[in-house]
Design a protein around this motif. Structure first.
Motif, PDB file in Angstrom:
ATOM      1  N   SER A 140     -68.487  -3.569 -72.549  1.00 21.76           N
ATOM      2  CA  SER A 140     -68.938  -3.119 -73.864  1.00 21.76           C
ATOM      3  C   SER A 140     -67.820  -2.672 -74.787  1.00 21.76           C
ATOM      4  CB  SER A 140     -69.956  -1.982 -73.709  1.00 21.76           C
ATOM      5  OG  SER A 140     -69.374  -0.889 -73.021  1.00 21.76           O
ATOM      6  N   THR A 141     -66.660  -2.269 -74.249  1.00 18.10           N
ATOM      7  CA  THR A 141     -65.570  -1.817 -75.104  1.00 18.10           C
ATOM      8  C   THR A 141     -64.592  -2.935 -75.450  1.00 18.10           C
ATOM      9  OG1 THR A 141     -64.321  -1.093 -73.161  1.00 18.10           O
ATOM     10  CG2 THR A 141     -65.679   0.556 -74.275  1.00 18.10           C
ATOM     11  N   ALA A 142     -64.845  -4.153 -74.985  1.00 21.84           N
ATOM     12  CA  ALA A 142     -63.984  -5.274 -75.345  1.00 21.84           C
ATOM     13  C   ALA A 142     -64.120  -5.576 -76.833  1.00 21.84           C
ATOM     14  CB  ALA A 142     -64.344  -6.503 -74.511  1.00 21.84           C
ATOM     15  N   THR A 143     -63.084  -6.152 -77.408  1.00 19.54           N
ATOM     16  CA  THR A 143     -63.073  -6.434 -78.842  1.00 19.54           C
ATOM     17  C   THR A 143     -64.208  -7.366 -79.236  1.00 19.54           C
ATOM     18  OG1 THR A 143     -60.672  -6.201 -78.864  1.00 19.54           O
ATOM     19  CG2 THR A 143     -61.672  -7.332 -80.732  1.00 19.54           C
ATOM     20  N   ASP A 144     -64.960  -6.941 -80.249  1.00 26.67           N
ATOM     21  CA  ASP A 144     -66.054  -7.725 -80.835  1.00 26.67           C
ATOM     22  C   ASP A 144     -67.095  -8.174 -79.822  1.00 26.67           C
ATOM     23  OD1 ASP A 144     -67.538  -8.713 -82.861  1.00 26.67           O
ATOM     24  OD2 ASP A 144     -66.109 -10.210 -83.530  1.00 26.67           O
ATOM     25  N   ILE A 145     -67.310  -7.361 -78.789  1.00 24.19           N
ATOM     26  CA  ILE A 145     -68.438  -7.569 -77.882  1.00 24.19           C
ATOM     27  C   ILE A 145     -69.356  -6.367 -78.011  1.00 24.19           C
ATOM     28  CG2 ILE A 145     -69.172  -7.747 -75.483  1.00 24.19           C
ATOM     29  CD1 ILE A 145     -66.903  -9.472 -74.898  1.00 24.19           C
ATOM     30  N   SER A 146     -70.579  -6.628 -78.413  1.00 18.84           N
ATOM     31  CA  SER A 146     -71.553  -5.563 -78.609  1.00 18.84           C
ATOM     32  C   SER A 146     -72.644  -5.671 -77.557  1.00 18.84           C
ATOM     33  CB  SER A 146     -72.178  -5.655 -80.009  1.00 18.84           C
ATOM     34  OG  SER A 146     -71.191  -5.565 -81.015  1.00 18.84           O
ATOM     35  N   ILE A 147     -73.238  -4.528 -77.244  1.00 18.98           N
ATOM     36  CA  ILE A 147     -74.390  -4.493 -76.352  1.00 18.98           C
ATOM     37  C   ILE A 147     -75.638  -4.341 -77.205  1.00 18.98           C
ATOM     38  CG2 ILE A 147     -75.520  -3.315 -74.436  1.00 18.98           C
ATOM     39  CD1 ILE A 147     -72.953  -4.712 -73.654  1.00 18.98           C
ATOM     40  N   ILE A 148     -76.493  -5.349 -77.182  1.00 15.86           N
ATOM     41  CA  ILE A 148     -77.753  -5.306 -77.922  1.00 15.86           C
ATOM     42  C   ILE A 148     -78.763  -4.545 -77.085  1.00 15.86           C
ATOM     43  CG2 ILE A 148     -79.592  -6.693 -78.940  1.00 15.86           C
ATOM     44  CD1 ILE A 148     -77.571  -8.936 -79.293  1.00 15.86           C
ATOM     45  N   ARG A 149     -79.247  -3.428 -77.610  1.00 15.88           N
ATOM     46  CA  ARG A 149     -80.111  -2.545 -76.822  1.00 15.88           C
ATOM     47  C   ARG A 149     -81.548  -2.489 -77.338  1.00 15.88           C
ATOM     48  NH1 ARG A 149     -75.037   0.215 -77.075  1.00 15.88           N
ATOM     49  NH2 ARG A 149     -74.245   0.721 -74.994  1.00 15.88           N
ATOM     50  N   SER A 150     -81.878  -3.223 -78.384  1.00 16.81           N
ATOM     51  CA  SER A 150     -83.172  -3.026 -79.038  1.00 16.81           C
ATOM     52  C   SER A 150     -84.257  -3.979 -78.563  1.00 16.81           C
ATOM     53  CB  SER A 150     -83.004  -3.185 -80.558  1.00 16.81           C
ATOM     54  OG  SER A 150     -82.493  -4.461 -80.865  1.00 16.81           O
ATOM     55  N   THR A 151     -83.971  -4.832 -77.562  1.00 14.70           N
ATOM     56  CA  THR A 151     -84.976  -5.782 -77.102  1.00 14.70           C
ATOM     57  C   THR A 151     -85.630  -5.348 -75.799  1.00 14.70           C
ATOM     58  OG1 THR A 151     -83.315  -7.064 -75.906  1.00 14.70           O
ATOM     59  CG2 THR A 151     -83.743  -7.689 -78.194  1.00 14.70           C
ATOM     60  N   ARG A 181     -83.959  -5.101 -73.074  1.00 12.96           N
ATOM     61  CA  ARG A 181     -82.989  -5.544 -72.074  1.00 12.96           C
ATOM     62  C   ARG A 181     -81.605  -5.508 -72.706  1.00 12.96           C
ATOM     63  NH1 ARG A 181     -84.563  -6.965 -66.609  1.00 12.96           N
ATOM     64  NH2 ARG A 181     -86.768  -7.445 -66.682  1.00 12.96           N
ATOM     65  N   ASP A 182     -80.632  -4.950 -72.010  1.00 13.35           N
ATOM     66  CA  ASP A 182     -79.274  -4.969 -72.524  1.00 13.35           C
ATOM     67  C   ASP A 182     -78.735  -6.400 -72.476  1.00 13.35           C
ATOM     68  OD1 ASP A 182     -79.287  -2.273 -72.942  1.00 13.35           O
ATOM     69  OD2 ASP A 182     -78.345  -1.776 -71.036  1.00 13.35           O
ATOM     70  N   ALA A 183     -78.121  -6.813 -73.571  1.00  3.21           N
ATOM     71  CA  ALA A 183     -77.559  -8.157 -73.653  1.00  3.21           C
ATOM     72  C   ALA A 183     -76.259  -8.093 -74.434  1.00  3.21           C
ATOM     73  CB  ALA A 183     -78.546  -9.111 -74.340  1.00  3.21           C
ATOM     74  N   ILE A 184     -75.381  -9.075 -74.195  1.00  3.68           N
ATOM     75  CA  ILE A 184     -74.113  -9.078 -74.906  1.00  3.68           C
ATOM     76  C   ILE A 184     -74.228  -9.908 -76.181  1.00  3.68           C
ATOM     77  CG2 ILE A 184     -72.748  -8.795 -72.813  1.00  3.68           C
ATOM     78  CD1 ILE A 184     -71.980 -11.739 -73.030  1.00  3.68           C
ATOM     79  N   SER A 185     -73.397  -9.552 -77.143  1.00  2.00           N
ATOM     80  CA  SER A 185     -73.250 -10.328 -78.366  1.00  2.00           C
ATOM     81  C   SER A 185     -71.760 -10.468 -78.635  1.00  2.00           C
ATOM     82  CB  SER A 185     -73.945  -9.625 -79.540  1.00  2.00           C
ATOM     83  OG  SER A 185     -73.648 -10.259 -80.764  1.00  2.00           O
ATOM     84  N   ILE A 186     -71.278 -11.704 -78.744  1.00  2.66           N
ATOM     85  CA  ILE A 186     -69.876 -11.970 -79.037  1.00  2.66           C
ATOM     86  C   ILE A 186     -69.772 -12.496 -80.458  1.00  2.66           C
ATOM     87  CG2 ILE A 186     -67.813 -13.267 -78.392  1.00  2.66           C
ATOM     88  CD1 ILE A 186     -68.841 -13.450 -75.577  1.00  2.66           C
ATOM     89  N   ARG A 187     -69.069 -11.750 -81.300  1.00  2.92           N
ATOM     90  CA  ARG A 187     -68.896 -12.134 -82.707  1.00  2.92           C
ATOM     91  C   ARG A 187     -70.222 -12.415 -83.395  1.00  2.92           C
ATOM     92  NH1 ARG A 187     -63.382 -15.916 -82.835  1.00  2.92           N
ATOM     93  NH2 ARG A 187     -61.934 -14.165 -82.680  1.00  2.92           N
ATOM     94  N   GLY A 188     -71.241 -11.642 -83.047  1.00  3.95           N
ATOM     95  CA  GLY A 188     -72.538 -11.799 -83.669  1.00  3.95           C
ATOM     96  C   GLY A 188     -73.415 -12.858 -83.044  1.00  3.95           C
ATOM     97  N   PHE A 189     -72.883 -13.631 -82.098  1.00  2.00           N
ATOM     98  CA  PHE A 189     -73.690 -14.606 -81.372  1.00  2.00           C
ATOM     99  C   PHE A 189     -74.447 -13.882 -80.268  1.00  2.00           C
ATOM    100  CE2 PHE A 189     -70.517 -17.522 -83.134  1.00  2.00           C
ATOM    101  CZ  PHE A 189     -71.300 -18.611 -83.502  1.00  2.00           C
ATOM    102  N   GLU A 190     -75.747 -14.112 -80.181  1.00  2.00           N
ATOM    103  CA  GLU A 190     -76.541 -13.474 -79.140  1.00  2.00           C
ATOM    104  C   GLU A 190     -76.173 -14.044 -77.767  1.00  2.00           C
ATOM    105  OE1 GLU A 190     -80.615 -13.848 -80.280  1.00  2.00           O
ATOM    106  OE2 GLU A 190     -80.474 -12.211 -81.733  1.00  2.00           O
TER     107      GLU A 190
END
Length: 646
Positions: free
Chosen positions: A73-84, A86-95
């Motif tokens: 989660s702390t990697a550059t431009d990797i976000s954890i999507i928490r609102s669905t 299920r936790d999921a990754i997003s890279i540069r806004g790509f689900e």
């Protein structure tokens, strides 16, 4: 009782051990960091044109990470999507479905979308994690439009056995977790080395204010083995096998004609993975061959929590066999050519898909459920050229041709340039075209899914078109001694982007967005403050827009900042304080309800060597006790782990 036993064991170890100081050899020089994921060949990270990040084994241990979610989660431009839900990754806004998660470069069979995989992949036997941001379709094909996360396991090094016992709980002793891991390393015996690892994770239920669960709870087990056999000094065979089993539950509300009914969702999943690879290294060439099989079985039943009446049942099986070959050869002094290909005859059958092919029926608790099947055959050829145009300019060009029995064929080109302006500064440029075919789920699914505490119907769309992207990336890198900095601009123009769309309060469906843009700026800095302290920070500004409606795409933060302060005395103590800050996070709260929030998550982990064989770590996640049911943030989590070497 088991929690008290674990705590007593930790206390006993603390009281009977002495501090151990291991002398560290002086650092004489620093070897270049070699990465393989971006080009499928070993290259100096500084020269690779792509945006690559490496998370080492030491980083994983320092953060007390247990699963992929804990460390990525702390990697550059990797976000954890928490609102669905299920936790999921997003890279540069790509689900998550746009990004591949690989084990040693090998695909995994899963539930097609990657939302579930962050918690399923244990890290006890991981050597490092390589992350490539941006499309890598020219080497990996469909699913790699957003990027690639490659988890590289360790080979046998020296004989040893490690056992770790971990326990944690959220504030108020809720949602407790116990995690037990082991790793066996045979060392090298003649020509053979063996590593075996396993984990057992058990977590209790933790409830939101409405009585639904924050996350699935239950038991997850993993075991894996790797055998490396050196045929000759230039040839090697590697055999791997792995098994995953999970038995989890979660509570959610299902809307019916009689009103909202609380449902008990039970998941029973198994995965078997096998692979055999052959490698031959010569002075001017290398050969790689691999055959693998990944089998995934999923059964899910949904019952009325009040009267235990069956409400729905799903039964699916995905088989993913694969064959791949790669030849890398030096051509003169300026070119390194790589030729490769792969073949994957996938099979998917399930009661949750409606393909109209291979109709079958499953009986469960006195009810009959209809299912169908689909056979997908993928084949591909690719070529890559690493061309040292001049002492300062490197070009990496690649082109891949993909074909399928169900989808149109596709050509994916990519050009990467690295210009070394000086010994401590570089300019990198990437231009690529990406694509992604719709998955069987997106085309044919008709099933009930949990969306943040609500059971809704998810329908596929047989009219979906393949997604395509035109991507550009320009980076400036600078070194200051041991400090490094990087500034990157990226732009992705997408055609036919596939997103979920609410049709009603109880139904969602996949649809194409004809035009969309994901673009932004990334800034990274790693700076050693002293011999014992170091600091790293990265920031992303993301503009994710539906170009048809000129509105923001959901479940993406406009600003993300991640920072980490590390202490390492090189002897007995390591500590890490890090944070993730999300600002202007526009997320889907359900049934066309949008919410915009900003929040920060602070974490702390301290690790101490008790003696040469025992290490104790204590950590706190979400130090500020941030709680938000919409984002599945359930407050402070305190955990400890005892690592023992035998």
């Amino acid at each position: 009782m088991k929690k008290k036993t674990l705590l007593a064991l930790i206390a006993l170890t603390l009281s009977t051990t002495h501090t151990y100081a291991e002398e560290m050899p002086p650092e004489e020089f620093t070897l270049p960091e070699i990465v393989v994921t971006a080009t499928k060949t070993g290259m100096d990270k500084k020269l690779v044109p792509a945006s690559v990040e490496v998370i080492s084994k030491a980083d994983i241990q320092a953060r007390g990470a247990q699963t992929l979610k804990d460390v990525i989660s702390t990697a550059t431009d990797i976000s954890i999507i928490r609102s669905t839900g299920r936790d999921a990754i997003s890279i540069r806004g790509f689900e998550s479905r746009f990004s591949m998660i690989l084990i040693d470069g090998r695909r995994l069979s899963s539930e097609i979308d990657q939302n579930y995989e962050l918690d399923r992949i244990p890290l006890e036997n991981v050597e490092r994690i390589e992350i490539v941001r941006g499309p890598v379709n020219s080497l990996y094909g469909t699913d790699a439009m957003g990027g690639v996360v490659n988890i590289i396991t360790r080979q046998a090094v020296e004989p040893g056995f490690t056992l770790s016992l971990a326990h944690g709980a959220f504030t108020g002793n809720k949602g407790a977790k116990d995690n037990y891991n082991f790793t066996y390393d045979s060392g090298i015996h003649g020509k053979t080395g063996v590593t075996i690892s396993g984990s057992h994770l058990e977590n209790d239920a933790s409830f939101k204010g409405d009585g639904t669960t924050y996350a699935p709870y239950g038991v997850r087990k993993n075991i894996s083995a790797r055998v490396d056999y050196q045929l000759t000094d230039k040839e090697a065979l590697t055999l791997t096998a792995a098994y995953m089993n999970e038995d989890t539950r979660e509570l959610a509300y299902k809307q019916t004609a009689k009103g909202a009914i609380k449902a008990n969702i039970h998941d029973d999943n198994e995965r078997y993975d096998y692979s055999l690879s052959y490698t031959k290294q010569q002075s001017d060439s290398s050969v790689f061959l691999r055959a693998y099989l990944s089998d995934y079985y999923k059964k899910v039943d949904v019952h009325n929590l009040a009267n235990a009446q069956l409400m729905n049942y799903g039964d699916s099986h995905r088989t993913l066999p694969g064959f791949e070959a790669r030849l890398t050869r030096n051509v003169g002094s300026d070119h390194v050519l790589t030729y490769g290909g792969e073949y994957r005859p996938e099979k998917f059958r399930g009661t949750g898909v409606r393909t109209g092919e291979g109709i079958f029926y499953v009986d469960y608790e006195g009810k009959s459920f209809e299912g169908s099947s689909i056979d997908l055959t993928y084949s591909a050829l690719y070529i890559q050229d690493q061309w040292q145009i001049s002492p300062k300019l490197l070009a990496v060009t690649s082109l891949r041709y993909d074909d399928s029995n169900k989808f149109e064929s596709n050509l994916s080109p990519k050009l990467g340039l690295t210009y070394e302006a000086s010994s401590d500064s570089r300019v990198k440029l990437n231009i690529a075209k990406g694509f992604r075919s719709p998955t069987p789920n997106q085309l044919y699914i008709s099933s009930q899914v949990n969306r943040n505490g609500k059971v809704v119907t998810l329908d596929g769309n047989a009219n979906l078109q393949s997604e395509e992207s035109d991507s550009y990336e320009l980076s400036l890198e600078k070194d200051w001694g041991k400090a490094t900095g990087k500034l990157t601009y990226f732009s992705n123009k997408l055609d036919n982007m596939i997103e979920e769309s609410w049709v009603s309060a109880t139904r969602i469906q996949y649809e194409n967005i004809s035009k969309a843009t994901l673009q932004g700026v990334e800034a990274e800095l790693k700076y050693p403050l002293s011999d014992t302290f170091s600091w790293s920070v990265n920031y992303t500004n993301l503009d994710a827009t539906n170009d048809v409606t000129n509105t923001r795409l959901l479940n993406r933060a406009k600003h993300k900042l991640a920072s980490r302060l590390s202490y390492n005395d090189q002897k007995t103590v390591r500590a890490n304080l890090w944070c993730e800050m999300y600002a202007d996070y526009l997320h889907d709260a359900g049934s066309n309800v949008e919410k915009n929030k900003s929040y920060s998550i602070w974490n702390l982990n301290v690790e101490k060597s008790l003696d040469k064989n025992n290490t104790l770590s204590v950590g706190i996640e979400n130090l500020l006790n941030k709680k938000d049911d919409d984002l599945s943030l359930q407050g402070m989590y305190i955990h400890s782990k005892l690592l023992m070497k035998f």
